[in-house]
Design an enzyme around this catalytic site. Structure first.
Site, PDB file in Angstrom:
ATOM      1  N   SER A 250       0.848  -1.193   0.000  1.00  0.00           N
ATOM      2  CA  SER A 250       0.000   0.000   0.000  1.00  0.00           C
ATOM      3  C   SER A 250       0.878   1.235   0.000  1.00  0.00           C
ATOM      4  O   SER A 250       1.912   1.266   0.660  1.00  0.00           O
ATOM      5  CB  SER A 250      -0.908   0.020   1.243  1.00  0.00           C
ATOM      6  N   ASP A 256       3.640  10.888   3.960  1.00  0.00           N
ATOM      7  CA  ASP A 256       3.636  11.404   5.336  1.00  0.00           C
ATOM      8  C   ASP A 256       4.742  10.754   6.165  1.00  0.00           C
ATOM      9  O   ASP A 256       5.375  11.404   7.003  1.00  0.00           O
ATOM     10  CB  ASP A 256       2.284  11.144   6.003  1.00  0.00           C
TER      11      ASP A 256
END
Length: 310
Positions: A250, A256
């Site tokens: 994923s 981030d």
């Protein structure tokens, strides 16, 4: 309030849900596995990444309705210090579902509820009262917020001598560069838009980043190259780091995680050569996990060791 080296700001957080199913068929009920819930949104994910590396930060974010309360509980379970600013509209949700038959991932995101002028003032007032070495403003903006919202934070950061790290895109990123920040992390496409060209080749990235630095937009430009890795550019340096070859499950939260890794390394006073490698290591490690889980510390450390001499 306790002083923190790092403060993260998330004006448009999300309650992240992730699940698995078998077979996507239109107009039929899709049976899903028990969902996993995670606290999400740019700045919150950065704080989670910093916590995984053993660092501390204060996560400032908006919180509204029942979903906002769940979000706060999830942040607290991560043992992250936080300051939630209550807003009238419910905190948004995001949804990630993986089809086990094809291993295809489907990502659904919703826009954030409108932020009122009063709530915006409360946000900015809170930020102006916090003293920190680094402020990380990350993620999209809600409806009702003007594109110069991050620019307003940049002006606050300059007054308090905080180093502002911004990870956003579009007009909000363009505006904040007018005031100037410490570090930005665009991808190649975003960097091209910032300097007003349609696209950039790899050999043009360094000059494009230095153009932003020369104009006073940022002191450091980190350009994400996706599967090719990343580059860190300053006025006098250029450092390319390849992405390690990992089994990707994923890409949610990879950017981030990269920002979190770099911010943690900066707060630890590590040299820029290590800062970019911690960023790539954490971002790559995040892709090894399903859904919205970010990275495991042991994966990030192993990848950093591999990258040290790259």
């Amino acid at each position: 309030m306790k002083a923190f080296d790092i403060v993260t700001i998330t004006v448009n957080p999300a309650l992240d849900k992730s699940t698995h199913f078998k077979g996507l068929v239109a107009e039929q009920k899709i049976r899903c596995a028990t969902p996993r819930y995670d606290a999400g949104g740019g700045g919150i994910n950065v704080s989670k990444a910093i916590a995984r590396l053993g660092g501390e930060s204060l996560a400032v974010f908006t919180s509204g309705g029942a979903t906002g309360k769940i979000l706060e509980d999830l942040v607290e379970k991560e043992s992250i210090a936080y300051h939630a600013i209550e807003v009238e509209t419910w905190t948004r949700e995001s949804f990630v579902a993986v089809d086990d038959n094809t291993n295809s991932q489907y990502r659904f995101g919703f826009t954030g509820g409108e932020i009122s002028l009063e709530e915006e003032s409360k946000l900015l007032e809170t930020i102006s009262t916090i003293q920190s070495r680094f402020i990380v403003a990350s993620g999209s903006l809600n409806e009702g917020l003007s594109t110069d919202f991050y620019q307003k934070i940049a002006k606050i950061a300059k007054k308090s001598n905080s180093k502002l790290i911004v990870d956003t895109s579009g007009e909000a990123l363009k505006k904040v560069l007018e005031t100037g920040v410490y570090l930005i992390k665009p991808n190649v496409g975003e960097l091209a838009k910032l300097i007003g060209v349609e696209k950039l080749e790899m050999e043009e990235v360094n000059a494009a980043a230095k153009q932003i630095i020369a104009s006073g937009g940022a002191e450091i430009v980190v350009v994400s190259l996706g599967p090719q890795g990343a580059v860190l550019v300053t006025k006098n340096s250029y450092d390319y780091v390849p992405a390690p070859n990992v089994a990707k499950k994923s890409t949610v939260g990879a950017g981030d995680s990269m920002v979190g890794g770099m911010t943690w390394a900066l707060a630890q006073n590590k040299p820029l050569k290590e800062v970019i490698r911690w960023g790539v290591a954490c971002g790559s490690a995040a892709t090894m996990n399903e859904g919205t889980q970010l990275f495991k510390l042991e994966d990030a450390k192993r990848l950093f060791e591999w990258l040290k001499d790259k």
